[in-house]
Design an enzyme around this catalytic site. Structure first.
Site, PDB file in Angstrom:
ATOM      1  N   LYS A 195       0.816  -1.224   0.000  1.00  0.00           N
ATOM      2  CA  LYS A 195       0.000   0.000   0.000  1.00  0.00           C
ATOM      3  C   LYS A 195       0.844   1.267   0.000  1.00  0.00           C
ATOM      4  O   LYS A 195       0.444   2.289   0.549  1.00  0.00           O
ATOM      5  CB  LYS A 195      -0.968  -0.015   1.193  1.00  0.00           C
ATOM      6  CG  LYS A 195      -1.899  -1.216   1.178  1.00  0.00           C
ATOM      7  CD  LYS A 195      -2.745  -1.320   2.422  1.00  0.00           C
ATOM      8  CE  LYS A 195      -3.591  -2.593   2.367  1.00  0.00           C
ATOM      9  NZ  LYS A 195      -4.380  -2.818   3.589  1.00  0.00           N
ATOM     10  N   ASP A 214      -9.027  -4.998  -1.927  1.00  0.00           N
ATOM     11  CA  ASP A 214      -8.626  -3.965  -0.984  1.00  0.00           C
ATOM     12  C   ASP A 214      -8.322  -2.688  -1.773  1.00  0.00           C
ATOM     13  O   ASP A 214      -7.339  -2.632  -2.509  1.00  0.00           O
ATOM     14  CB  ASP A 214      -7.368  -4.415  -0.225  1.00  0.00           C
ATOM     15  CG  ASP A 214      -7.008  -3.458   0.914  1.00  0.00           C
ATOM     16  OD1 ASP A 214      -7.452  -2.300   0.880  1.00  0.00           O
ATOM     17  OD2 ASP A 214      -6.277  -3.888   1.824  1.00  0.00           O
TER      18      ASP A 214
END
Length: 585
Positions: A395, A471
């Protein structure tokens, strides 16, 4: 000042003009203000008092400076100075009354106690509808339609229903949550009913904050399905429209791609790219690498010990032993490689493993923990600082993902015929090739881009991720993409490709199990785990993401080349509907 708000039952939402019988201290919103005492228009009154304020301030400062220079006491005032001081006080009172009071009241939040329902007036409940604007905020900027819209809104538009506790027991629980005697996060476990917990939590939140959540949907969602896997302490859900682009002809199969987005023109643009690919014979997508990573950071007392562990982990002789320990965590997780990096006496260990049809973060983390426990036997002085040391890297934009890949590394290509470029995309091959070089390659290099050598890969990745339960935060590294274009077949046709080294997707676990997202995966034919080959469904999904990005890149670059970008966005991304009609509907 008591600022409790009370409901007005069975009436349209409107502002009270008289104090309620239960509390005459409640004032209507149109309270008298300082400027109401003057017959002049508001802008003239403001101008006069601003002029008085600054003029007397300048005069008094000038006089006080002369007194200081001449050693005259400041408290000795002449008649003009007394008049100026009085004018200053009057102007300050006016300006504070006009600008200050509303500002101060707007930042004072009522305490939870002030929102409690009084026992002697059970018919009075919390009124949340006052927090909603009487008209859409955009209309407030258009003076000539304000009154008309306000009238239509009051007469025709009924306030949306609010979800409130349906029993005295629930109301008591709400009071206990507001008072802090019951933690909000514990409602599901204490009540054993996820929907009821969401209703109570929502009402408690409204009372604590004094803000209405009437526009946030609550009904029609399976709150049991998210317990322990998707979202904690829910109070509703957000609606995101899902559009369909396609068919995308990829590897000889047709896919209708679901895209969840609030950006106008995105689905239409991707759909045009899909059409250009389809009529040109389709695209080809290949998964080059499939492996999820996790990189713990460990510390030793000195550099020598850190180097010894690095040598041990990277020695091919020890890999089989490490793999056996790692693979015990899952029947799908299989260790592929271990790579280490040293920073002083700290060692970063990047484990990479296959994860079947799951995205695999939890799977690889469990395997890493097994290896760390195993290493403690021979390296008891190893101190584990964190199961993730950002050498993964998850991320966050990182060169290691751009170079080595993470998740699925995919390349997708297509050859677009000259006639299609001209008729469907409304541009030319040479113009597209030149624009790609100047924008996606040279322009991104000038900006110092990291993995951003593309037009808008993130747009498509985000939309497909939201629709299929991925996600959304992993859009950061999953959108790493380099778009290449070059002329082929004697310069007549266009070869376009996208290379995406770190697409992180799964078809089982997490948000993929929710009903809406599961339906989108089913539409693509990749729902759940593959029965024939572990990981096959997630790899197909990764190629679909890359193929959709290919279509999106092709269409957007063509729109820019043809000078159609602004026109198309004004057509698809700007509403031209009459707001007054909308407000009354």
């Amino acid at each position: 000042m008591d600022i409790r708000r009370r409901p007005i039952k069975n009436q349209p939402h409107q502002r009270s003009e008289k104090p309620s019988a239960a509390g005459e201290h409640l004032k209507p919103h149109s309270q008298s203000k300082a400027f109401d005492a003057f017959p002049l228009p508001l802008h003239l009154t403001n101008g006069i008092f601003f002029t008085i304020f600054f003029s007397v301030m300048y005069y008094l400062l000038h006089r006080w400076r002369e007194k200081i220079r001449n050693s005259v006491p400041l408290h000795v005032l002449t008649l003009p100075e007394l008049a100026a001081l009085a004018s200053l006080i009057v102007s300050v009172i006016y300006l504070v009354g006009f600008f200050g009071i509303d500002f101060v009241q707007s930042i004072i939040r009522p305490s939870p106690d002030s929102w409690k329902i009084e026992d002697d007036h059970p018919e009075q409940q919390i009124l949340m509808e006052e927090d909603k604007p009487v008209r859409p905020c955009g209309q407030a900027l258009i003076p000539h339609i304000v009154e008309a819209v306000t009238d239509m809104t009051t007469e025709k538009k009924k306030p949306p229903p609010t979800t409130e506790p349906t029993s005295e027991e629930d109301e008591q629980i709400v009071k206990m949550v507001v008072g802090g005697s019951i933690p909000s996060y514990a409602l599901e476990s204490k009540l054993g009913d996820c929907k009821r917990a969401a209703v109570i939590r929502r009402e408690a939140l409204q009372q604590i904050t004094g803000k209405s959540l009437s526009g946030l949907p609550l009904e029609g969602f399976d709150y049991e399905s998210i317990l322990g896997q998707c979202c904690e302490m829910p109070v509703g859900y957000v609606q995101i429209p899902v559009g369909i682009a396609g068919p995308l002809l990829l590897n000889g199969m047709e896919f209708w791609v679901p895209m969840a987005t609030t950006e106008g023109c995105l689905v239409a643009s991707t759909n045009r790219g899909c059409k250009a690919i389809f009529v040109s014979g389709g695209a080809t997508g290949l998964v080059l690498k499939d492996g999820m990573t996790r990189a713990p950071v460990v510390r030793f007392g000195n550099v020598k010990r850190a180097a010894e562990l690095k040598q041990f982990l990277e020695d091919p002789v020890n890999f089989d032993t490490l793999a056996v320990v790692f693979n015990k965590s899952s029947r799908f997780g299989r260790l592929q490689s271990v790579r280490c990096a040293i920073a002083g006496k700290n060692l970063y260990i990047r484990f990479c493993c296959s994860t079947g049809d799951a995205m695999g973060m939890n799977m690889v983390s469990k395997g890493v923990q097994n290896v760390i426990d195993f290493l403690h036997v021979d390296f008891p002085d190893m101190e584990v600082m964190g199961i993730s040391g950002n050498y993964c890297s998850d991320k966050k934009p990182a060169a290691i993902n751009w170079i080595e890949g993470r998740g699925k590394s995919v390349v997708c290509e297509a050859v677009i015929k000259e006639a299609v470029v001209q008729k469907v995309l409304k541009t030319t091959v040479s113009a597209l090739v030149e624009l790609n070089m100047l924008k996606n390659l040279a322009g991104s290099a000038m900006a110092g881009a990291l993995g951003g050598f593309n037009a808008h890969a993130s747009n498509i990745v985000s939309a497909v991720y939201l629709a299929t339960g991925q996600d959304p935060a992993q859009n950061v590294e999953s959108s790493h993409c380099i778009t290449m274009m070059e002329p082929v077949n004697d310069g007549k046709d266009l070869h376009i490709s996208v290379t995406m080294p770190s697409i992180e997707v799964g078809t089982v676990g997490g948000g993929t199990q929710l009903a809406s997202q599961s339906a989108c995966l089913n539409l693509l034919g990749v729902k759940g785990a593959s029965k024939d080959e572990p990981g096959a469904n997630s790899r197909v999904l990764a190629t679909i993401v890359a193929g959709s990005v290919l279509a999106g890149e092709l269409s957007l670059m063509s729109a820019i080349s043809a000078g159609q970008l602004v026109k198309s966005h004004m057509k698809y991304n700007r509403s031209t509907r009459d707001m007054s009609n909308l407000a009354s509907s």
